[in-house]
Structures are given as C-alpha cells and as structure tokens.
Design an enzyme around this catalytic site. Structure first.
Site, PDB file in Angstrom:
ATOM      1  N   CYS A  79       0.840  -1.209   0.000  1.00  0.00           N
ATOM      2  CA  CYS A  79       0.000   0.000   0.000  1.00  0.00           C
ATOM      3  C   CYS A  79       0.872   1.255   0.000  1.00  0.00           C
ATOM      4  O   CYS A  79       1.598   1.499  -0.947  1.00  0.00           O
ATOM      5  CB  CYS A  79      -1.000  -0.044   1.149  1.00  0.00           C
ATOM      6  SG  CYS A  79      -2.303   1.190   0.974  1.00  0.00           S
ATOM      7  N   HIS A 181      -3.799  -4.808   0.362  1.00  0.00           N
ATOM      8  CA  HIS A 181      -3.298  -5.275   1.659  1.00  0.00           C
ATOM      9  C   HIS A 181      -3.401  -6.796   1.741  1.00  0.00           C
ATOM     10  O   HIS A 181      -4.473  -7.309   2.038  1.00  0.00           O
ATOM     11  CB  HIS A 181      -4.120  -4.660   2.791  1.00  0.00           C
ATOM     12  CG  HIS A 181      -3.841  -3.214   3.015  1.00  0.00           C
ATOM     13  ND1 HIS A 181      -2.814  -2.776   3.802  1.00  0.00           N
ATOM     14  CD2 HIS A 181      -4.443  -2.115   2.532  1.00  0.00           C
ATOM     15  CE1 HIS A 181      -2.783  -1.456   3.804  1.00  0.00           C
ATOM     16  NE2 HIS A 181      -3.766  -1.021   3.042  1.00  0.00           N
ATOM     17  N   GLU A 183      -2.431  -8.617   4.076  1.00  0.00           N
ATOM     18  CA  GLU A 183      -2.761  -8.984   5.459  1.00  0.00           C
ATOM     19  C   GLU A 183      -4.229  -8.753   5.794  1.00  0.00           C
ATOM     20  O   GLU A 183      -4.685  -9.120   6.870  1.00  0.00           O
ATOM     21  CB  GLU A 183      -1.841  -8.227   6.429  1.00  0.00           C
ATOM     22  CG  GLU A 183      -2.189  -6.772   6.690  1.00  0.00           C
ATOM     23  CD  GLU A 183      -1.783  -5.793   5.585  1.00  0.00           C
ATOM     24  OE1 GLU A 183      -1.419  -6.241   4.480  1.00  0.00           O
ATOM     25  OE2 GLU A 183      -1.859  -4.571   5.828  1.00  0.00           O
TER      26      GLU A 183
END
Lengths: 199, 252
Positions: A79, A181, A183
C-alpha cells in the site's frame, strides 16, 4: 528472518501474524542492526505519503532500505509502502519518494468514488514468484486514493480496474510491491505472504 | 471490478457479543473473535464491531478485543461506539482496528473528524450517521444511540463530514432498523449520490432482496446487516450467490 519496518504508519501486527499463520517468523522493528541481519524486508504503511517519508527519515530507515536493495534482498512494499518506493508523489504538491522504482504516484482522476475501497480483482500480466500461489482474477482488499505509475511498464506484474487500469502488483528484480493489503485479504492475501516468505 | 461488500455487524458489550448469535459449531458464540473467524470463513468482506459498553471504565475491554481479533482474523475490522478523542482512536488503531467509526463525537465536535483524518488518514475514519425520516424527502440526524435529535439534515451532514475528511459513511435508517422490512432506499440513495465517498447501507435487512435493493436502488457501496446473518437466516455465501445471480459484482 523477515523484518517488518516500523515507522509509525499503521498497525503492523496483522502482517506479522499473517506471516506466522503461514509458518514463518517476522519481527516488527526499526532497529538498524535487526534490519541489517534480516534476509527480507517488508515496507508496510497506511496514511499520507509525506508523513511516511518524514517518518522513514526520522527513524533513519532510508539507508537500511537502500542497503537491502543493493544487497539484492527481497523486499515487499504494501500500500503506502509500495508508493514510497516510487520517485515522487503528487500527494500534497510534489513529494520526493525513495526513488527505487522510477515513476510517479498519482491521485485517481476518475468519475468514481475515492478512496478506492474494498475488494477488487487483479489481472496478472507476468508470472512472478510472489504470485505463484495466486490465480487470475483473484480478489484482494484495497484502500487508497493514489496509485503508482512506473516509467517502465515491464515492472507491472498485475493490474486492477477502477475507472482506469492501474498497476496493483509491481516487481523489479528482488523488489515486489502490492497496492492492496495482503494482510487484510483473507486466504488470498495469506498466499501472497507465504510466497514472499518462501522466495 | 470493485465488488460490493457484505458486512456483518456485531454489537459488543463488556467484550461479549450481544443479540443472540445462533452459531451451532462455536465453542463460545459470545466471543467476538470466534464469531469474526466464522464470518471470515464464510468470506464476509469486512466486519464491524459496535461497542455498546455503557461504563467508561470497562472500555479498555474493546481494545483487547481489537487486539485479539486482528491477530486471528485477516480482514478489515471497523470499531465504533463511544469513541471520543484522538487518543481513543489511536489506541484502537494501534490495537489492530483498521477503521474507526465516529458518531456522537463527530456531531459534538466536527473538528475531531478533520483532525482524525489528518493524523490517521481518511481511509480509517468512518462517520456513522443515524438518520430518521422527518419529511417526504428529508431525514434528521440523531446521536447517543438514537436518543437525541440534532437538528441536522442527514444529507447535508454527510456532505459536511466528507469535506472534513471522512473516508466512508455508515448510514443507518432508524425507522427501518430492526424492522427487517428493507433498508430506507430513498435515504440511502440521497446520501450515496450526495457524496463522493463510499456509503454503507444499514438498518432493515430482512431478506436477500433487501440487500439487492440497497445496492441497486439505494446505490450503496456496501450493505451491513446483523440479525439475518447472526440468526443464520442466510449465510454470507447465500447472500453473495443471490446477488451474483442478479448481476451484482461480489467477491466469491
């Protein structure tokens, strides 16, 4: 060991936990010795470009990043961490970035809502090692108002459509970056973290 | 193509899920982390925790909930309820929340929205608007859990929070909330067309058709629901399959 660079730009626990979830270890750190001894780096980040650069400077993290690039260590930008790798950003006038990827970070000039927020699919252009567990058209979680445009289109590994077609995965040698992202992208994202950990 | 998001919402009191959640396979259906994990397995696109803990002393608990959830669940987590200051926001973000939803405190102190967006980025600042119909085409903003009318027009307020830097609006129709007779489509559409940031429709979902209408007629970017998912009337998967069949872009 993977070092996740801590420069106060967002919560890094989910990245660390994601790496653990796929069976590897990572430390969240801004300690130069730890970064030096790590064999891979993750440059994360949410927030504003200018604050990101300022914090990298404040914590003396710029030289360690350049050293890692020079040593050919695998690096993953996520990001804002992806955007910081570029030469410059249009956010708040023109701000200089790390200049590792030649190109500019631009604001979405589209007739759609900004930020681009939510799950969007990627169109894989190049079979890079980071995407070896991923499939064409797989969805990932995005939240951003700017996107990086490299001068060399050859480093675009995947693109995503949002009003325009923008680069969502970049690869340049041992350097990788995702605008989304991993995650926060459930099993699809964990597959990316696993691929990076096992490079 | 950007997918429309399906977002389950959990009400949390003293660290426990309230509103009976009918999950059969959970060891502890009152544990927000376990419930969030179940929704993750069903591919919910995000999750919202609304903290309704009354006592201020017990508010530490939600920080621990955020921490434990973000360690176990790999999807965006929004936390709202009782958040009053930049310090509150910072602590929740550091604990692992991805977005913070402000409601009463945004109306009391609009500068909090601006400061929070400047410090933490617009992408993590959601403004929740509870609106009640006040005329044929107008809705008034309420705060304090829907108890206090604020004399603000909901569409005007939505535009104002956008200009203050909010990154998203979580819009609840108080007239429809809990009724299960469908979202307030006019309200949703008026707000969604009035701003250039994503709008999450909330309040009134009873059937999958309601979700569809909120996305199409209401022009919402995402739909939030509680009961229909908690009571297992529908799974997230069923909702997505229904929407996909009707041509809505969803992640499956």
């Amino acid at each position: 060991m993977i070092a996740i660079l801590d420069f106060d730009m967002g919560n890094l626990r989910s990245i660390q936990k994601g790496i653990e979830q796929v069976g590897h270890k990572a430390v969240v750190t801004r300690d130069r010795a730890k970064i030096q001894s790590a064999h891979k780096l993750i440059l994360p980040g949410v927030g504003a470009f200018r604050d990101g650069m300022r914090n990298l400077e404040r914590y003396n993290l710029i030289t360690p990043i350049y050293n890692a690039v020079e040593a050919g260590k695998p690096i993953l930008g996520i990001c804002l961490g992806m955007q910081l790798l570029f030469s410059e950003s249009e956010e708040f006038g023109l701000t200089q970035g790390l200049g590792i990827i030649a190109g500019r970070v631009k604001r979405f000039a589209i007739n759609l809502k900004v930020p681009h927020m939510g799950w969007n699919s990627i169109d894989i252009k190049k079979p890079i090692p980071l995407l070896r567990n991923s499939t064409q058209g797989e969805y990932f979680y995005f939240v951003h108002s700017y996107y990086g445009e490299p001068e060399d289109p050859d480093c675009i590994a995947a693109t995503t459509e949002y009003g325009i077609c923008f680069p969502s995965v970049i690869s340049q040698g041992a350097l990788f970056a995702t605008q989304f992202h991993p995650e926060k992208s459930q099993s699809s994202g964990l597959k990316i973290l696993k691929a990076f950990a096992e490079l | 193509m950007l997918a429309k998001r399906i977002i389950p919402c959990l009400d949390i009191k003293d660290g426990r899920v309230v509103k009976g959640v009918s999950f059969v396979n959970l060891r502890d259906a009152g544990d927000p982390v376990e419930v969030a994990k179940t929704y993750e397995a069903e591919e919910a696109d995000e999750i919202v925790f609304l903290d309704i803990t009354a006592s201020h002393e017990k508010r530490e608990i939600i920080i621990d909930v955020a921490r434990r959830t973000s360690e176990m669940v790999f999807m965006p987590l929004t936390i709202g309820g009782g958040i009053r200051s930049l310090k509150d926001i910072e602590r929740l973000l550091k604990a692992g929340a991805d977005k913070i939803s402000l409601n009463t405190s945004a109306v009391d102190n609009p500068q909090l929205v601006r400061q929070a967006a400047e410090y933490f980025g617009s992408q993590c600042i959601v403004v929740a608007i509870d609106a009640k119909r006040s005329g044929p085409c107008s809705w008034e903003v309420y705060t304090h859990g829907g108890r206090v009318a604020r004399g603000l027009d909901a569409v005007d307020w939505a535009k104002e929070v956008e200009s203050l830097g909010a990154g998203e609006i979580l819009l609840t129709s108080m007239d429809q909330d809990g009724q299960q007779t469908g979202y307030d489509l006019e309200l949703t559409r008026s707000v969604s067309e009035g701003v250039n940031i994503p709008v999450i429709a909330s309040g009134g979902a009873g059937t999958l058709e309601h979700l569809y209408q909120a996305l199409v007629k209401g022009r919402a970017d995402a739909v939030l629901a509680a009961s229909i998912f908690h009571y297992r009337t529908y799974t997230i998967h069923q909702a997505k399959a229904y929407l996909k069949e009707r041509g809505i872009p969803v992640r499956m």
